[in-house]
Scaffold this active site. Structure first.
Site, mmCIF file in Angstrom:
data_model
loop_
_atom_site.group_PDB
_atom_site.id
_atom_site.type_symbol
_atom_site.label_atom_id
_atom_site.label_comp_id
_atom_site.label_asym_id
_atom_site.label_seq_id
_atom_site.Cartn_x
_atom_site.Cartn_y
_atom_site.Cartn_z
ATOM 1 N N HIS A 71 26.261 -27.449 12.113
ATOM 2 C CA HIS A 71 26.584 -28.052 10.814
ATOM 3 C C HIS A 71 25.376 -28.164 9.872
ATOM 4 O O HIS A 71 25.472 -27.824 8.693
ATOM 5 C CB HIS A 71 27.171 -29.456 10.993
ATOM 6 C CG HIS A 71 28.264 -29.539 12.008
ATOM 7 N ND1 HIS A 71 29.223 -28.567 12.141
ATOM 8 C CD2 HIS A 71 28.577 -30.491 12.935
ATOM 9 C CE1 HIS A 71 30.069 -28.916 13.106
ATOM 10 N NE2 HIS A 71 29.693 -30.072 13.610
ATOM 11 N N ASP A 120 33.240 -23.869 12.421
ATOM 12 C CA ASP A 120 32.256 -24.912 12.135
ATOM 13 C C ASP A 120 32.966 -25.758 11.094
ATOM 14 O O ASP A 120 33.062 -25.360 9.926
ATOM 15 C CB ASP A 120 30.960 -24.326 11.563
ATOM 16 C CG ASP A 120 29.925 -25.416 11.343
ATOM 17 O OD1 ASP A 120 30.284 -26.466 10.773
ATOM 18 O OD2 ASP A 120 28.769 -25.231 11.744
ATOM 19 N N HIS A 121 33.499 -26.886 11.497
ATOM 20 C CA HIS A 121 34.428 -27.574 10.588
ATOM 21 C C HIS A 121 33.746 -28.052 9.305
ATOM 22 O O HIS A 121 34.410 -28.307 8.308
ATOM 23 C CB HIS A 121 35.186 -28.701 11.294
ATOM 24 C CG HIS A 121 34.384 -29.947 11.492
ATOM 25 N ND1 HIS A 121 33.470 -30.090 12.495
ATOM 26 C CD2 HIS A 121 34.369 -31.119 10.809
ATOM 27 C CE1 HIS A 121 32.920 -31.291 12.420
ATOM 28 N NE2 HIS A 121 33.445 -31.945 11.397
HETATM 29 C C1 BG6 Z 1 31.147 -32.661 15.699
HETATM 30 C C2 BG6 Z 1 30.221 -33.266 16.712
HETATM 31 O O1 BG6 Z 1 30.957 -31.272 15.625
HETATM 32 O O2 BG6 Z 1 30.908 -33.244 14.432
HETATM 33 C C3 BG6 Z 1 30.398 -34.773 16.761
HETATM 34 O O3 BG6 Z 1 30.473 -32.701 17.992
HETATM 35 C C4 BG6 Z 1 30.294 -35.369 15.404
HETATM 36 O O4 BG6 Z 1 29.462 -35.357 17.644
HETATM 37 C C5 BG6 Z 1 31.158 -34.634 14.383
HETATM 38 O O5 BG6 Z 1 30.719 -36.716 15.483
HETATM 39 C C6 BG6 Z 1 30.867 -35.113 12.974
HETATM 40 O O6 BG6 Z 1 31.795 -34.566 12.093
HETATM 41 P P1 BG6 Z 1 32.172 -35.301 10.732
HETATM 42 O O7 BG6 Z 1 33.147 -34.364 10.078
HETATM 43 O O8 BG6 Z 1 32.791 -36.610 11.111
HETATM 44 O O9 BG6 Z 1 30.901 -35.472 9.974
#
Ligand code: BG6
Length: 492
Positions: free
Chosen positions: A242, A179-180
């Site tokens: 997230h 989960d980045h």
């Molecule tokens: C991803 C989603 O997990 O997270 C995307 O699949 C989204 O739809 C992205 O754009 C958002 O990540 P960040 O780090 O740009 O907030």
């Protein structure tokens, strides 16, 4: 030596590798975090020469790396990369891969540690893990670890099925579910803010906090991901993972130790305490879904969601979600956690705002117009912490001015902080799964969102609201807070 490893990368010619993984590996290399003996075997279905693959990596770094490509770094970096063509369904290709990896390990004196990264379509997670096993790639003297990208399932049921399959091949502690958001600097910083500051933690409860808002807004639409997104929607794409992860980081109890299992145990307790919404009425009251229509964003006209490529003309997929989440435990009873996320909103920002309760008696601004204290944790675009409080306006009598105390990484620490994927890849090499989601977290998160999805699917009762691109979601998102006497803060 325990970090020496071969990274077997599925999807090496794909989008994630290009945007995130190669740049992250390059930064780790430049910062001295990549182990001395470390090889990457990139896999793709196309036939590429080594030269083609190097070019591909160079293009990726030129477009997305936070470091310039310096010739002295580039040489040492690129020699670790090897391209192997592989048809994902072809058993003999995995056998060839197994002998390729063994030879490489012998040549480079890598002691058999193997890291398998599945940066591929989720439908392939299961067959690939079984093929790895069949071909003997998992019989190794060293450790073996699996990194798996989201989405992990499409519902609780499908996630469970997938998990049952994968755990026949890898043990839970060998699986790193990405989960980045958990790799982001300021999300990791939540623990430090909370547990290293004696003036925050005593206030971190329903005695002093009125509400918490968590926003992750994006200006982009669905881009070229229409065929994926239209089946998924914002609730599965952002909330199941997230947004709920951010809630757990904010709401968890202090862990018994700062270790992966202890921390994740506490996060799981939060997910268990989140009030499940089951009935249509509860869902309608607490959750707003919206879809963007054509509008104007940053001075440019943009099309509506239903006109996007690979999106059904009558699609009812939500591109925006706002929800009120209640955490039913001693610490948080009565404190709403408002979350919102969406595409084609006015700005790209991720932030958490803690609104403190008002003073028991007002000496100043007796009309009730005294701004509440806010603690803002800004995750994107700046990384910072802002404390908003009231002070006397200089030179006046009794005039109150809300002021802000700001800590901003970019300006204060003066470093360009590493990206999420850099941290996460390094954590996997070190065998630290703190910032990866354990199966019970994934499972509980699905149990929270599943009834909402089901209710949306079957009922006409819950409207899909629309909003013009460039607005902060449908008006119902505003009303969700207004009903409780709150409003969304736009602090920047
Ligand atoms: C991803 C989603 O997990 O997270 C995307 O699949 C989204 O739809 C992205 O754009 C958002 O990540 P960040 O780090 O740009 O907030």
């Amino acid at each position: 030596e325990d970090k020496y490893a071969t990274l077997v990368l599925f999807g090496a010619t794909g989008d994630l590798a290009k945007r995130k993984l190669f740049p992250a590996l390059y930064s780790l290399y430049c910062d001295g975090y990549l182990p001395e003996r470390f090889a990457v075997v990139g896999l793709g279905r196309r036939s590429l020469t080594q030269e083609d693959f190097y070019h591909h990596i160079k293009d990726s770094l030129e477009a997305f790396s936070r470091y310039d490509i310096r010739p002295e770094d580039w040489e040492g970096f690129i020699q670790r990369f090897h391209y192997v063509q592989l048809d994902i369904n072809q058993a003999s290709d995995y056998e060839a891969l197994a002998s390729y990896v063994e030879k490489l390990e012998q040549r480079q004196e890598i002691n058999g540690n193997r890291l398998f990264y599945l940066a591929i379509a989720p439908g392939l997670f299961e067959p690939v893990t079984f093929q790895l096993k069949e071909a003997g790639l998992l019989q190794t003297k060293g450790w073996k670890r699996l990194i798996i990208e989201k989405p992990f399932g499409h519902s609780h049921e499908s996630a469970e099925e997938l998990n049952d399959k994968i755990t026949q091949v890898f043990k839970e502690e060998e699986i790193y579910r990405i989960d980045h958001y958990l790799g982001k600097e300021m999300i990791q910083n939540i623990q430090v803010i909370r547990f290293a500051n004696s003036f925050f933690e005593p206030l971190w409860n329903n005695q002093y906090i009125a509400s918490i808002q968590l926003t992750s807004s994006e200006t982009v639409g669905v881009e070229n991901r229409g065929s994926y997104y239209d089946k998924v929607g914002a609730l599965r794409d952002m909330v199941q993972n997230h947004m709920l992860q951010m809630v757990t980081m904010m709401a968890m109890e202090p862990p018994s130790r700062l270790k992966a299992e202890a921390i994740r145990d506490e996060k799981v307790k939060v997910l268990r305490s989140i009030r499940r919404m089951e009935t249509e009425q509860e869902i309608q009251e607490h959750v707003v879904r919206g879809q963007y229509e054509a509008g104007e964003l940053q001075g440019e006209g943009v099309k509506g969601y239903r006109e996007e490529q690979n999106v059904a003309e009558d699609s009812s997929t939500e591109t925006f979600v706002a929800a009120k989440i209640m955490v039913d435990n001693f610490r948080w009873a009565g404190v709403p956690f408002y979350i919102r996320t969406g595409k084609r909103l006015p700005s790209k920002a991720t932030e958490i705002i803690i609104q403190f309760k008002s003073m028991p008696y007002l000496y100043f601004n007796k009309d009730g117009n005294l701004a509440p204290n806010l603690l803002v944790i800004q995750i994107f675009p700046e990384e910072g912490i802002h404390l908003k409080f009231n002070a006397k306006k200089p030179g006046t009598e009794g005039s109150i001015l809300p002021i802000s105390m700001d800590f901003c990484h970019d300006s204060t620490v003066g470093i360009n902080s590493p990206e999420a994927y850099e941290r996460l890849l390094n954590d996997v090499l070190e065998g630290d799964s703190t910032y990866f989601t354990r199966w019970d977290e994934v499972s509980l998160a699905w149990k929270i969102v599943d009834p909402i999805i089901q209710s949306w699917e079957k009922s006409e009762g819950i409207p899909l609201s629309t909003y013009k691109a460039g607005q902060w979601g449908p008006t119902e998102a505003k009303e969700l807070l207004e009903k409780d006497g709150f409003h969304w803060w736009q602090v920047f």
